[in-house]
Design a protein around this motif. Structure first.
Motif, short mmCIF file in Angstrom:
data_model
loop_
_atom_site.label_atom_id
_atom_site.label_comp_id
_atom_site.label_asym_id
_atom_site.label_seq_id
_atom_site.Cartn_x
_atom_site.Cartn_y
_atom_site.Cartn_z
N PHE A 33 56.74 -47.36 0.22
CA PHE A 33 55.80 -46.91 1.39
C PHE A 33 55.37 -48.09 2.25
CE2 PHE A 33 55.40 -43.38 -1.94
CZ PHE A 33 55.18 -42.42 -1.17
N GLY A 34 55.95 -49.40 1.86
CA GLY A 34 55.83 -50.63 2.40
C GLY A 34 54.28 -50.87 2.72
N VAL A 35 53.38 -50.47 1.51
CA VAL A 35 52.09 -50.64 1.39
C VAL A 35 51.88 -52.05 0.40
CG1 VAL A 35 50.00 -49.96 0.87
CG2 VAL A 35 51.30 -48.71 1.90
N THR A 36 51.09 -53.09 0.84
CA THR A 36 50.88 -54.06 0.06
C THR A 36 49.89 -53.66 -1.22
OG1 THR A 36 51.01 -55.89 1.66
CG2 THR A 36 50.13 -56.57 -0.37
N VAL A 53 53.90 -48.08 -10.16
CA VAL A 53 53.07 -47.94 -9.08
C VAL A 53 53.11 -49.02 -7.90
CG1 VAL A 53 50.76 -47.27 -8.11
CG2 VAL A 53 51.55 -46.05 -10.00
N CYS A 54 53.05 -50.18 -8.45
CA CYS A 54 53.20 -51.48 -7.58
C CYS A 54 54.53 -51.35 -6.86
CB CYS A 54 52.91 -52.70 -8.40
SG CYS A 54 51.25 -52.91 -8.99
N ALA A 55 55.62 -51.05 -7.51
CA ALA A 55 56.83 -50.96 -6.84
C ALA A 55 57.06 -50.02 -5.78
CB ALA A 55 58.04 -51.06 -8.16
N LEU A 56 56.28 -48.80 -6.14
CA LEU A 56 56.35 -47.45 -5.30
C LEU A 56 55.66 -47.88 -4.13
CD1 LEU A 56 56.84 -44.46 -5.17
CD2 LEU A 56 54.88 -44.10 -5.98
N LEU A 57 54.42 -48.57 -4.12
CA LEU A 57 53.73 -48.91 -2.86
C LEU A 57 54.58 -49.89 -1.97
CD1 LEU A 57 50.16 -49.16 -4.33
CD2 LEU A 57 51.10 -47.20 -2.71
N PHE A 58 54.89 -50.66 -2.74
CA PHE A 58 55.63 -52.02 -1.78
C PHE A 58 57.12 -51.82 -1.37
CE2 PHE A 58 57.85 -56.17 -1.51
CZ PHE A 58 57.07 -56.92 -0.89
N PHE A 59 57.71 -51.08 -2.28
CA PHE A 59 59.22 -50.79 -1.83
C PHE A 59 59.55 -49.53 -1.01
CE2 PHE A 59 59.72 -53.93 -5.30
CZ PHE A 59 60.26 -55.03 -4.56
N THR A 94 55.02 -66.10 2.90
CA THR A 94 54.13 -65.22 3.68
C THR A 94 53.42 -64.01 2.85
OG1 THR A 94 54.94 -65.87 5.74
CG2 THR A 94 53.45 -63.93 5.69
N LEU A 95 54.37 -63.47 2.20
CA LEU A 95 54.06 -62.21 1.31
C LEU A 95 53.20 -62.74 0.18
CD1 LEU A 95 57.30 -60.12 1.49
CD2 LEU A 95 55.14 -59.61 2.52
N TRP A 96 53.54 -63.84 -0.58
CA TRP A 96 52.89 -64.40 -1.49
C TRP A 96 51.44 -64.71 -1.13
CZ3 TRP A 96 52.82 -64.55 -6.44
CH2 TRP A 96 51.93 -65.46 -7.22
#
Length: 341
Positions: free
Chosen positions: A40-43, A32-38, A99-101
């Motif tokens: 849907f572009g959601v942190t 789900v983390c990978a799905l949101l980040f890659f 920045t992302l980190w």
């Protein structure tokens, strides 16, 4: 607004697919983390992950999210240090990853703080529930103490009733003994009277031959017989009065005991209402009271029997002044007859 709603619908569908594909909780959170980040572009944040997946504890998405960022940083570092990339692109990629980190770390810290606040709120709520349970326990203990006090009072009253019953039993036995003694006296007097009749009849047959000589003596004997009969009547009347007085005393005791029993029944009703668990003891008390009332009824019948016997005695034929048959007249007449002879 429609695009946002569409994204939410697609996200829910993808999560349902991942739930079916990854039954393990940690693997599901990682995907789900990978799905949101890659996709849907959601942190991703720990709170958002838990709202979407709703599995495990709140610490599980936090740990998986930290591992996800560590893994992402390691993979990004490899691509940045690739020898084919220009130096400007490597620097820009490094700044982007930094920045992302930073943002992900801040989000993770915020999510952790939210989890801590939620845990603190749950702790406060749990303490409130414990306090309420303790108050309820105190009320229950107070009610139990009150019922115990009522039970002890009922037991004391039962002991008092048992003592009163024993005293009544002793009084009843004493009254029965007295009635038996008086009955024996009445029987003895009846036998003496019958014996006097027999003796007088024999003496009368002997005195018929010398009636003229014994006429004056006979009159004196008749007077003495009348006095003796009168004394017997007085004694009988006194015995009747004593029996009636004993019966009245027995009735008064019975009335007093009945009132005590009624008062005790009211108290036992209250105790039964307050403590249903004592119905067995109270049933035993009611049985004892019933036996006590039965004994009192038997005691009440004893004076009635004595009165019936006394009435039977009074209905026996009495001798008139013309035919006296006293118990002591015969010996005196016989003595005088012998003296005359």
């Amino acid at each position: 607004m429609s695009d946002s709603l569409s994204d939410e619908i697609r996200l829910a569908g993808e999560i349902d697919r991942l739930k079916a594909e990854y039954p393990k909780t940690r693997e599901l959170y990682r995907e789900v983390c990978a799905l949101l980040f890659f996709r849907f572009g959601v942190t991703p944040t720990a709170n958002r992950l838990y709202q979407l997946v709703k599995r495990g504890s709140m610490s599980t998405p936090t740990q998986v999210l930290g591992e996800f960022w560590v893994e992402l940083r390691e993979k990004s570092r490899v691509r940045i240090e690739h020898p084919d990339l220009p130096a400007e692109l490597q620097a820009a990629a490094g700044e982007l990853v930094a920045t992302l980190w930073t943002k992900s770390t801040a989000s993770a810290q915020a999510a952790l703080e939210t989890l801590r606040n939620d845990a603190e709120a749950e702790k406060v709520s749990a303490r409130s529930e414990v306090a309420a349970l303790q108050a309820e326990l105190a009320r229950t203990e107070t009610a139990l103490e009150q019922r115990t006090g009522a039970l002890l009072a009922a037991q004391v009253r039962i002991q008092e009733l048992e003592q009163a019953q024993a005293a009544a039993e002793a009084t009843r036995q004493a009254l029965e003994t007295e009635i038996a003694r008086q009955q024996e006296e009445i029987d003895a007097r009846d036998q003496a009277l019958m014996q006097a009749r027999a003796d007088f009849s024999g003496d009368l047959d002997k005195l018929r031959g010398s009636a003229a000589l014994a006429e004056e003596r006979l009159r004196a004997a008749e007077k003495r017989a009348l006095l003796e009969i009168e004394r017997e009547r007085v004694v009988s009347a006194r015995s009747q009065k004593e029996l009636e007085a004993a019966a009245r005393r027995a009735e008064q005791r019975e009335t007093r005991h009945r009132e005590e029993i009624q008062a005790l029944q009211v108290q036992l009703g209250d105790a039964r209402h307050q403590a249903g668990v004592m119905e067995g003891s109270l049933a035993a008390l009611r049985d004892s009271n019933a036996a006590y009332v039965a004994e009192l009824n038997v005691l009440r019948l004893q004076p009635a029997t004595a009165r019936t016997n006394q009435a039977t005695l009074q209905k026996r034929p009495q001798y008139s002044a013309g035919t006296p048959k006293p118990r002591q007249a015969t010996p005196k007449v016989v003595t005088k007859k012998r003296a005359a002879s």
